[in-house]
Design an enzyme around this catalytic site. Structure first.
Site, mmCIF file in Angstrom:
data_model
loop_
_atom_site.group_PDB
_atom_site.id
_atom_site.type_symbol
_atom_site.label_atom_id
_atom_site.label_comp_id
_atom_site.label_asym_id
_atom_site.label_seq_id
_atom_site.Cartn_x
_atom_site.Cartn_y
_atom_site.Cartn_z
ATOM 1 N N ASN A 7 0.867 -1.180 0.000
ATOM 2 C CA ASN A 7 0.000 0.000 0.000
ATOM 3 C C ASN A 7 0.902 1.228 0.000
ATOM 4 O O ASN A 7 1.453 1.602 1.027
ATOM 5 C CB ASN A 7 -0.906 -0.018 1.244
ATOM 6 C CG ASN A 7 -1.798 1.216 1.300
ATOM 7 O OD1 ASN A 7 -1.821 2.012 0.360
ATOM 8 N ND2 ASN A 7 -2.520 1.369 2.394
ATOM 9 N N LYS A 9 0.064 4.217 -0.389
ATOM 10 C CA LYS A 9 -0.622 5.418 0.129
ATOM 11 C C LYS A 9 -0.363 6.593 -0.832
ATOM 12 O O LYS A 9 -0.298 6.371 -2.036
ATOM 13 C CB LYS A 9 -0.172 5.694 1.566
ATOM 14 C CG LYS A 9 -0.349 4.454 2.439
ATOM 15 C CD LYS A 9 -0.181 4.704 3.906
ATOM 16 C CE LYS A 9 -0.406 3.396 4.661
ATOM 17 N NZ LYS A 9 -0.338 3.553 6.108
ATOM 18 N N HIS A 93 -9.707 1.226 4.736
ATOM 19 C CA HIS A 93 -8.443 1.469 5.452
ATOM 20 C C HIS A 93 -8.708 2.474 6.577
ATOM 21 O O HIS A 93 -9.518 3.383 6.420
ATOM 22 C CB HIS A 93 -7.395 2.014 4.472
ATOM 23 C CG HIS A 93 -6.020 2.018 5.056
ATOM 24 N ND1 HIS A 93 -5.607 2.984 5.936
ATOM 25 C CD2 HIS A 93 -4.985 1.157 4.925
ATOM 26 C CE1 HIS A 93 -4.359 2.717 6.307
ATOM 27 N NE2 HIS A 93 -3.958 1.616 5.712
ATOM 28 N N GLU A 95 -7.117 4.948 7.531
ATOM 29 C CA GLU A 95 -6.925 6.352 7.140
ATOM 30 C C GLU A 95 -8.174 6.889 6.455
ATOM 31 O O GLU A 95 -8.500 8.070 6.570
ATOM 32 C CB GLU A 95 -5.667 6.479 6.254
ATOM 33 C CG GLU A 95 -4.407 6.327 7.102
ATOM 34 C CD GLU A 95 -3.199 5.754 6.397
ATOM 35 O OE1 GLU A 95 -3.163 5.724 5.151
ATOM 36 O OE2 GLU A 95 -2.271 5.317 7.106
ATOM 37 N N GLU A 159 -5.545 -4.469 10.628
ATOM 38 C CA GLU A 159 -4.552 -3.411 10.817
ATOM 39 C C GLU A 159 -4.889 -2.618 12.080
ATOM 40 O O GLU A 159 -5.718 -1.695 12.025
ATOM 41 C CB GLU A 159 -4.573 -2.450 9.614
ATOM 42 C CG GLU A 159 -4.139 -3.089 8.323
ATOM 43 C CD GLU A 159 -3.509 -2.077 7.379
ATOM 44 O OE1 GLU A 159 -2.413 -2.357 6.884
ATOM 45 O OE2 GLU A 159 -4.078 -1.002 7.151
ATOM 46 N N GLY A 165 2.509 2.670 10.967
ATOM 47 C CA GLY A 165 3.550 3.695 10.901
ATOM 48 C C GLY A 165 4.252 3.991 12.218
ATOM 49 O O GLY A 165 4.969 4.983 12.339
ATOM 50 N N SER A 196 3.166 -1.701 10.470
ATOM 51 C CA SER A 196 4.606 -1.749 10.755
ATOM 52 C C SER A 196 5.270 -3.069 10.378
ATOM 53 O O SER A 196 6.209 -3.501 11.046
ATOM 54 C CB SER A 196 4.876 -1.440 12.237
ATOM 55 O OG SER A 196 4.524 -0.108 12.520
HETATM 56 P P1 13P Z 1 2.901 0.780 7.743
HETATM 57 O O1 13P Z 1 3.414 -0.523 7.185
HETATM 58 O O2 13P Z 1 3.647 1.987 7.235
HETATM 59 O O3 13P Z 1 2.767 0.732 9.219
HETATM 60 O O4 13P Z 1 1.416 0.961 7.147
HETATM 61 C C1 13P Z 1 0.535 -0.065 7.279
HETATM 62 C C2 13P Z 1 -0.656 0.225 6.460
HETATM 63 O O5 13P Z 1 -1.437 1.120 6.764
HETATM 64 C C3 13P Z 1 -0.853 -0.588 5.245
HETATM 65 O O6 13P Z 1 -2.116 -0.400 4.728
#
Ligand code: 13P
Length: 235
Positions: A7, A9, A93, A95, A159, A165, A196
């Site tokens: 991902n 982003k 997600h 976010e 997640e 992150g 992570s």
């Molecule tokens: P990270 O791997 O940067 O923690 O992000 C995870 C994520 O949100 C994948 O969709």
């Protein structure tokens, strides 16, 4: 089969994305064991498809809208994504839930519309830190997935919001419990872990047999890291 999903982003321009997949496709990936999926920004999907179309690498969108066409300025339909070469859609997600107020109802509508249009949904869920600390993880997940109770054959990604992150991940038995719970609740589901995932923890995570793969954010932006995660997922 394990899934490893990058991902990206809101990262990488079209040319950076093309460069990444041009190199990735030259690698000797364990693609009989691991399905590699790249989720770039919408505008990179089709240019990247042109590079990977004769490989086993697939594409996912990071979002999708639930209507099929019409006056929805700025939105993209499942059919449009499929026409661009996209096979999967990441839906719900955290976010999107948090920054764009996506509710469980909206997420479910996106899931239904994607399935109807043969775009394979990857449904994300996970608890926030306060909820984790209170021991409310399972009850939060129960609420988030309630609308899916009568469904089956779904790809999910667990997640935990506090793990995204931050470099923090739940204990191995906590991940296992969540995945067991979801697999029990929704028959024939596939459950990925995200939050992570990196080269320091992938070997430990790979020991959890019930994990069907990983949704990787930050560590998927670097070709070598991502390639190593794919290889280590196959062990
Ligand atoms: P990270 O791997 O940067 O923690 O992000 C995870 C994520 O949100 C994948 O969709």
């Amino acid at each position: 089969m394990k899934y490893v999903v990058a991902n990206w982003k809101m990262n990488k321009t079209i040319s950076e994305g093309i460069e990444f997949v041009s190199m990735l496709k030259k690698e000797n990936l364990p693609d009989d064991i691991v399905k590699t999926i790249i989720a770039p920004s919408f505008i990179s999907i089709n240019p990247i498809f042109e590079i990977i179309k004769n490989t086993k690498i697939s594409l996912a969108s990071q979002n999708v809208f639930y209507e099929e066409e019409g006056p929805y300025t700025g939105e993209i339909s499942p059919l449009m994504l499929r026409s661009a070469g996209c096979e999967y859609a990441i839906i719900g997600h955290s976010e999107r839930r948090i920054l764009f107020n996506e509710s469980n109802e909206i997420i479910f509508k996106k899931y239904i519309s994607s399935k109807k249009n043969l775009l394979i949904p990857i449904i994300c869920f996970g608890e926030k830190y306060e909820e984790y600390k209170k021991g409310a993880t399972i009850s939060v997940i129960n609420d988030q997935l309630e609308l899916f109770n009568n469904e089956n054959n779904i790809i999910f990604a667990y997640e935990p919001v506090w793990s995204i992150g931050t470099g923090l991940i739940p204990k191995m038995n906590e991940i296992q419990n969540v995945i067991d719970y979801v697999k029990n609740k929704i028959k024939n589901s596939v459950v990925l872990y995200g939050g992570s995932v990196n080269l320091k923890n992938i070997e430990e995570l790979a020991k959890i047999e019930v994990i069907d793969g990983y949704l990787v954010g930050g560590a998927s932006l670097d070709l070598n890291n991502f390639k190593e995660i794919i290889i280590k997922s196959s062990c």
